[in-house]
Design an enzyme around this catalytic site. Structure first.
Site, short mmCIF file in Angstrom:
data_model
loop_
_atom_site.label_atom_id
_atom_site.label_comp_id
_atom_site.label_asym_id
_atom_site.label_seq_id
_atom_site.Cartn_x
_atom_site.Cartn_y
_atom_site.Cartn_z
N GLU A 73 0.84 -1.22 0.00
CA GLU A 73 0.00 0.00 0.00
C GLU A 73 0.87 1.26 0.00
OE1 GLU A 73 -3.25 1.40 -0.89
OE2 GLU A 73 -3.50 -0.65 -0.20
N GLY A 74 1.96 1.19 -0.76
CA GLY A 74 2.93 2.30 -0.80
C GLY A 74 3.99 2.11 0.28
#
Lengths: 576, 576
Positions: free
Chosen positions: B432-433
């Site tokens: 998620e990054g």
């Protein structure tokens, strides 16, 4: 990519940082050793580690050990690798020539250990304790016991273990219950359960020699009632001794290493050293063994730096700031990745210099012609050991985690070696005395315990490099602050007996940062000997700048922590 | 010991820290929700997590997933647990009532997520993306697509995935190659390979709805040429769509979660939102999804605190300083262990307050009757999200490692849950990054990108708690410093475009420490509402003291790092 030994930096440390050849000339046993010989040894060790051990690292982890009807089977290839190790004469590297050893200094053994642990930590667990056991027996065992068992350890025909931990007794050896009863013929019957015994059983050698802490029948309670016993797996009449492997631990890492639960059921053993003198006998091997564990931290950091830098060269993502617009850039150009990669390189090379320096002090303590130097070296080694053990192993794990971040999602998969490095590296913060035990050892025993005398010796050493340049100035500030901190710690400890226990962890980290500042200040001086345009010189210069600009600010945080520990530390009133 | 939900502290945060009941009265959709209802929901969620999920955590990790002739089989019990989850109505918790949802605020969903992730991170990976997909479809999909697919997601009959990553494209979505060609009937043929797709296939639901980033035939290059497509596993004519699971990743942790390599071979898909508007459609779910990942860090820290404190109560080693001489003391009395345990408790409870606060801002942004409040809340949530994602997940892993240290050698074995916590927690720093991407998002986009406007809003909030006491004074100094730091960062960034990329990671950590200072200053005010002799009040007071005495000094180190980043950052000239 296959693991490669960091020979160039090892040679830099020996040649320029330690000026080892010159130093060896002042140690009679090593007076004939020159850098060419040292280089040959390192190159041979590199070949063995790269070609024999490294290829077994991932498969050994996947396969693990198994217990086969009471006998431990190590992963495929481990036993053959051990035979190659023995044939190469590696067990004898730092043993005395009169006992069949090669008589090389410990600093070369440190480089060997770094390579063994970096290429295959699990495999190196089987051999890692051998030198400590050798020292312990050489110093404390009777002549008969030495004659019977030392040659096998030196040649590698036999592997030793250290049997300390029991289920109820880890950090607290005073709680050990294992007992030894005289059998009337000079032997003792050893009975009890030992836990977490590395190499407690295996198929690398026929015999295994267990060094077991136990209590004699008349022993006082606590840690002063411990005796050390030698308990072989096989007796001389060809009978199996009563030592049984009851189980293997399933572990986060070093899965190719057999971590055994051992049961002694009246096994025959022989006393090593004095009755109730077990701790003293153990302490002989402590500095060497703890330094080895510290070198594991260095080894994992080195491997992590190597894996991450190679990946960062291949992987392209996004345009990096300041680079020509267009295709995605290799990620080593992105500032966040550069910071990780620089920290990996800087910490690794700083640790290497410091770790070999500590080993070098052990050599001076053993072998210097100058008795005053020996005494000083011995004190310095004792002081450096807990710092190196704890700081290096913390770094080994934390840097493995930083390196993993470079790989993104790939790093979390078992396909890339960094995943295993993260798992393997974690154990070193725990065994051979947890890092919390090291911190107490440093501050309570080694620093406050001798009134700051050993610490003053260390400061004199550190101040040798405060001569020149910005780096020297920074190190001078570090040394001045350390002196002030020690005075404050001594005062606080006198008023508040709990204080040093609260501050010990931070004090150890503070010393670790000071040592790294020393390492890089000294490096800045030493690189003057390299050609002006040597890439190594530029890299070292840039590494030093990175250390002083970006990493040294840790020092002030650690000083603040020493002050903070003056605040009361609440108790935990209930578990969650 | 079995995992238990931290209900008492959750209730403290809702009741005293957020005063949620009062706040909900200002949000029309939640005006009828009171603390009793909230408590019931949390107690039900606790029961489900404790009784259904937690017992599957270790077995699911051991068993992992397998690929059986192209179909993924999840660990034993996972599918049954999912049926219980659906029957309990949990997928619908924070969905709109008009779509079949329960219409509860996101802050309660945050507490639910914390429990799911703490009790079984791997299992919760299957459900974790559902709410984000719901938001994405609700905002961007056509009415037809919503009518066809939203009810299934709300009821839990169908589970969605997010298909972003490809082998060559992780952080850099501009490099995506997956393509979508119009089929002339409103459908698109989606072709390409996707990697690391959580729940890309499984046996929890019959159908799976993939949300896939791909390029239409006429798409521009880079990230502005991406479109979002909905690709179901099954077509309405009962045919299997052309999506295939080619393999499962073997991973460090979350082994019960199927991480799939998916191959789309002209699979039928429908456009969600505008052509080339894929990123905008994704961003809808971003804050919610990243907050969820942050909550994973909280969840692991909570589990680590719980496991370590229970063990420290049982395990006895050595006499602790200041305790009656004699038998070995429980290790929670030893200062080094107390420091670890206190940090675990303090960080966990601080994260919980902050994490729920962020979810509460999302609720205000969605549902406040006051439009100005909505706009402010939206800005604050956007600013808080990357901080929470990165700081919490760093802490989740680092605290798991600290907790593991409490167990000594036992912690390294697979018999104690902490070993799995360490492995599971590591992924949240990556997906998620990555946390490096979060840092750039925070400083470059959210802080410098809007001229410091959002950051000023955050400072106003933080300054609300600078009113009273030592804690208030400390927080005031933090806020004043933050303002100064921001001015400095803005100036440096204007002169040196690379500077913010060098400083971003430290800036994010600095904000994290400031938020924790805020959390504990606010806690000190809120506990005034508790009875004077409530154990919770004493513990909170002591936790706050520990934070300000022992942990807040991190802040000055982080400020120094912001200055240090002004120094040039060398390039790596060659990999090792």
């Amino acid at each position: 990519m296959p693991w490669k030994a960091p020979l160039a930096d090892m040679q830099f440390v020996l040649q320029h940082w330690l000026r080892a050849e010159l130093a060896w000339q002042a140690m009679p046993p090593y007076a004939d050793i020159d850098l060419d010989l040292a280089t040959q040894v390192l190159e041979e060790a590199a070949r063995f580690s790269e070609q024999v051990l490294a290829p077994l690292n991932a498969p050994g982890d996947r396969q693990g050990c198994r217990l086969d009807d009471g006998d431990v089977r190590t992963p495929e290839g481990f036993a053959a690798a051990y035979r190659a190790y023995v044939e190469g004469g590696w067990p004898a590297l730092a043993c005395a020539p009169e006992l069949g050893g090669q008589g090389l200094p410990q600093v070369l053994d440190a480089a060997l250990q770094e390579m063994l642990f970096a290429s295959n930590h699990a495999w190196a667990m089987y051999t890692g304790i051998a030198h400590g056991a050798y020292l312990c027996l050489k110093t404390h065992a009777s002549d008969e016991l030495q004659a019977r068992y030392l040659p096998g350890i030196v040649s590698g025909e036999t592997l030793p273990t250290m049997c300390l931990t029991e289920p109820q007794a880890g950090s607290d050896l005073g709680l050990l219950r294992c007992r030894a009863e005289p059998m009337g013929d000079g032997r003792y019957a050893v009975t009890g359960n030992k836990l977490f015994i590395s190499g407690g059983d295996h198929d690398l050698t026929h015999d295994i020699v267990h060094l077991v802490l136990a209590r004699l029948t008349d022993a006082p309670a606590g840690s002063r009632g411990l005796s050390l016993l030698l308990v072989p797996k096989w007796l001389d009449d060809g009978q199996r001794n009563a030592v049984y492997c009851d189980g293997l631990e399933h572990k986060l890492g070093i899965r190719g290493s057999a971590t055994c639960a051992l049961r002694f059921e009246g096994a025959s053993g022989w006393l090593v050293g004095q009755a109730h003198g077990g701790l003293a006998a153990m302490f002989v091997m402590m500095n060497s063994a703890r330094l080895h564990v510290g070198l594991q931290g260095l080894a994992h950091a080195q491997a992590a730096w190597q894996y991450a830098s190679a990946y960062a060269w291949e992987r392209r993502q996004m345009n990096a700031p300041g680079q020509a617009k267009g295709a995605a850039d290799p990620i080593h150009l992105h500032p966040a990745m550069r910071r990780i990669l620089l920290e990996l390189r800087v910490r690794t090379e700083g640790m290497r210099a410091l770790g070999y320096w500590a080993a070098h002090w052990l050599d001076i303590a053993d072998a210097s012609a100058d008795l005053a130097q020996r005494a000083k070296a011995s004190k310095l080694a004792a002081l450096l050991t807990p710092i190196i053990k704890a700081v290096f192993t913390d770094l080994g794990f934390n840097l493995a985690s930083k390196a993993l971040q470079v790989f993104g999602g790939y790093g979390y998969t078992c396909e890339f070696a960094i995943e295993q490095t993260l798992r393997d590296s974690r154990i070193a913060m725990i065994y051979e005395g947890t890092n919390e035990v090291q911190a107490n050892d440093l501050l309570l025993r080694k620093v406050l315990g001798d009134g700051g005398e050993g610490f003053a010796l260390l400061l004199v050493e550190l101040r040798q490099e405060t001569g020149a340049g910005e780096e020297g100035d920074a190190l001078r500030r570090v040394c001045d602050t350390l002196e002030m901190v020690l005075a404050k710690v001594q005062l606080s400890a006198a008023n508040d007996p709990e204080y040093p226990y609260r501050a010990a962890g931070d004090f150890l980290q503070l010393c670790g940062t000071a040592l790294q500042a020393y390492a890089w200040a000294r490096t800045c001086r030493c690189i003057q000997a390299l050609p002006v345009d040597a890439p190594q010189r530029l890299e070292k210069q840039e590494s030093a700048r990175y250390f002083f600009d970006y990493l040294l600010p840790d020092f002030d945080r650690q000083v603040a922590a020493i002050d903070a520990a003056a605040a009361p530390l609440p108790f935990i009133h209930q578990p969650f």
